[in-house]
Design a protein around this motif. Structure first.
Motif, PDB file in Angstrom:
ATOM      1  N   PHE A 256      44.902  57.176  55.058  1.00 16.49           N
ATOM      2  CA  PHE A 256      44.078  57.809  54.222  1.00 16.49           C
ATOM      3  C   PHE A 256      42.590  57.802  54.391  1.00 16.49           C
ATOM      4  N   THR A 257      42.067  57.284  55.647  1.00 17.48           N
ATOM      5  CA  THR A 257      40.749  57.205  56.125  1.00 17.48           C
ATOM      6  C   THR A 257      39.789  56.689  54.933  1.00 17.48           C
ATOM      7  N   LYS A 258      39.743  56.590  53.782  1.00 18.66           N
ATOM      8  CA  LYS A 258      38.934  55.822  52.678  1.00 18.66           C
ATOM      9  C   LYS A 258      40.052  54.993  52.065  1.00 18.66           C
ATOM     10  N   THR A 259      39.607  53.787  52.025  1.00 22.01           N
ATOM     11  CA  THR A 259      40.392  52.676  51.432  1.00 22.01           C
ATOM     12  C   THR A 259      39.525  51.692  50.565  1.00 22.01           C
ATOM     13  N   ALA A 260      38.207  52.194  50.417  1.00 26.46           N
ATOM     14  CA  ALA A 260      37.210  51.101  49.648  1.00 26.46           C
ATOM     15  C   ALA A 260      37.849  50.753  48.358  1.00 26.46           C
ATOM     16  N   SER A 261      38.288  51.508  47.456  1.00 24.70           N
ATOM     17  CA  SER A 261      38.988  51.255  46.338  1.00 24.70           C
ATOM     18  C   SER A 261      40.224  50.221  46.501  1.00 24.70           C
ATOM     19  N   PHE A 262      40.892  50.433  47.326  1.00 23.37           N
ATOM     20  CA  PHE A 262      41.969  49.185  47.677  1.00 23.37           C
ATOM     21  C   PHE A 262      41.271  47.773  47.939  1.00 23.37           C
ATOM     22  N   GLU A 263      40.292  47.719  48.822  1.00 22.86           N
ATOM     23  CA  GLU A 263      39.810  46.688  49.327  1.00 22.86           C
ATOM     24  C   GLU A 263      38.900  46.064  48.077  1.00 22.86           C
ATOM     25  N   SER A 264      38.315  46.709  47.289  1.00 19.83           N
ATOM     26  CA  SER A 264      37.619  46.343  46.098  1.00 19.83           C
ATOM     27  C   SER A 264      38.554  45.502  45.176  1.00 19.83           C
ATOM     28  N   ILE A 265      39.866  46.421  44.839  1.00 18.87           N
ATOM     29  CA  ILE A 265      40.844  45.682  43.979  1.00 18.87           C
ATOM     30  C   ILE A 265      41.407  44.371  44.474  1.00 18.87           C
ATOM     31  N   LEU A 266      41.972  44.715  45.693  1.00 17.82           N
ATOM     32  CA  LEU A 266      42.647  43.362  46.266  1.00 17.82           C
ATOM     33  C   LEU A 266      41.332  42.027  46.267  1.00 17.82           C
ATOM     34  N   SER A 267      40.429  42.223  46.630  1.00 15.77           N
ATOM     35  CA  SER A 267      39.074  41.390  46.683  1.00 15.77           C
ATOM     36  C   SER A 267      39.110  40.542  45.410  1.00 15.77           C
ATOM     37  N   TYR A 268      39.090  41.293  44.481  1.00 16.02           N
ATOM     38  CA  TYR A 268      38.629  40.858  43.068  1.00 16.02           C
ATOM     39  C   TYR A 268      39.973  40.105  42.498  1.00 16.02           C
TER      40      TYR A 268
END
Length: 255
Positions: free
Chosen positions: A160-172
Motif C-alpha cells: 500500500f506504500t503509505k502505512t503511517a496510520s497503521f504504525e501510529s495505531i500499533l505504537s499507541y
C-alpha cells in the motif's frame, strides 16, 4: 552469503550514519518529545503505587518499539518513492533479510538514543533509575518478537506504500495496553487476555520483576522465548506471502 550480509550491514550502517549527521535535529527533537511524554506521565502517576524503581522500564521498551518497528516500512516506502525498490529486489539476498538488517542497524542507533534519554531523565527528574544487567537479554528476546511486527508493516508498505496510520495505531496500542504505563490488571478481561499474548507485555513484566528483585522462573523466560519466536516466524511468513503476491500482481512494475 556471510560476506553479502556483512556488506549489507556495513552499507546500511554508513547510510544511517550519514543521515544522522545530516538530519541530527530530528533525532534531538525525538528525544525531547519522548522526555516530555515521559515527564507528563511520571508527574501524573507519581503519587500512584505503580511508581517504583521499575516504572521507567515500560517507557524504555516502548521507546525501542516505537522507534524500531516502523523503520523497515519507512525505508521501503522511501525506496518506492524514489524508484530504487527494484535494486533492493535484485540484490543477492532476500528482501526480508534486507529489512531485518535495516531494523537491526536502527536498533543499535536507538540503543544509543535510549541511553542518552535515560541519562537526561536521571539528571532532571526525581526518579531512581535502577538497572539490572539481566534485563538486557530479556529486552533482546522481546525485541526479536517485535521484528515480526516490523516485517508485517514492511509487507503492508510493499502493498500500500503509505502505512503511517497503521504504525501510529500499533505504537499507541503497545503503549497503553501492554503495561508500559497502565497496570494490565486494571484492564478489561478481553484486553488483558490479548495483552498477555504479546511479547512486549511479557518482556516488561519480567524486566520489572528483575529490577524489583522478585523471582523470575525459567518457565516464564522460556514462554517469552516461544512467544517472541512465534511472532517473528509469523511476521516472516506474512512478509513472504505479501511480497510474493505483490510480484504476482505486478505491483513492482509501477516502480
Amino acid at each position: 552469503m556471510r560476506l553479502n550480509l556483512f556488506n549489507i550491514f556495513k552499507a546500511e550502517l554508513n547510510k544511517y550514519w550519514i543521515e544522522i549527521k545530516t538530519y541530527y535535529p530530528d533525532h534531538i527533537v525525538n528525544i525531547i518529545v519522548t522526555y516530555i511524554f515521559f515527564t507528563g506521565f511520571f508527574l501524573g502517576f507519581r503519587n500512584n503505587s505503580m511508581i517504583d524503581d521499575s516504572y521507567y522500564i515500560g517507557f524504555l521498551y516502548w521507546f525501542f518499539v516505537s522507534n524500531v518497528i516502523s523503520e523497515a516500512s519507512v525505508s521501503i516506502s522511501f525506496e518506492k518513492q524514489i524508484g530504487t525498490l527494484e535494486q533492493l529486489i535484485l540484490k543477492p539476498v532476500s528482501l526480508e533479510v534486507i529489512c531485518l538488517v535495516k531494523t537491526l542497524v536502527w536498533l543499535m542507533i536507538t540503543s544509543i538514543k535510549a541511553i542518552i534519554l535515560l541519562l537526561i531523565i536521571k539528571l532532571t527528574l526525581p526518579i531512581n533509575i535502577v538497572f539490572d544487567i539481566k534485563v538486557v537479554p530479556i529486552l533482546i528476546i522481546t525485541l526479536t518478537g517485535l521484528l515480526g511486527f516490523s516485517l508485517l508493516l514492511a509487507g503492508l508498505t510493499l502493498r500500500f506504500t503509505k502505512t503511517a496510520s497503521f504504525e501510529s495505531i500499533l505504537s499507541y496500542i503497545l503503549l497503553f495496553f501492554t503495561g508500559a504505563i497502565v497496570n494490565i490488571d486494571n484492564m478489561p478481561k478481553l484486553v488483558r487476555f490479548i495483552s498477555k499474548t504479546l511479547p512486549l507485555t511479557n518482556g516488561i513484566l519480567i524486566s520489572q520483576r528483575l529490577i524489583n528483585n522478585e523471582s523470575v522462573s525459567i518457565s516464564q523466560i522460556f514462554s517469552l522465548c516461544l512467544n517472541s519466536l512465534l511472532y517473528l516466524v509469523v511476521g516472516i511468513l506474512l512478509f513472504k506471502y505479501i511480497n510474493k503476491k505483490s510480484k504476482t500482481e505486478g505491483i513492482y512494475n509501477e516502480y
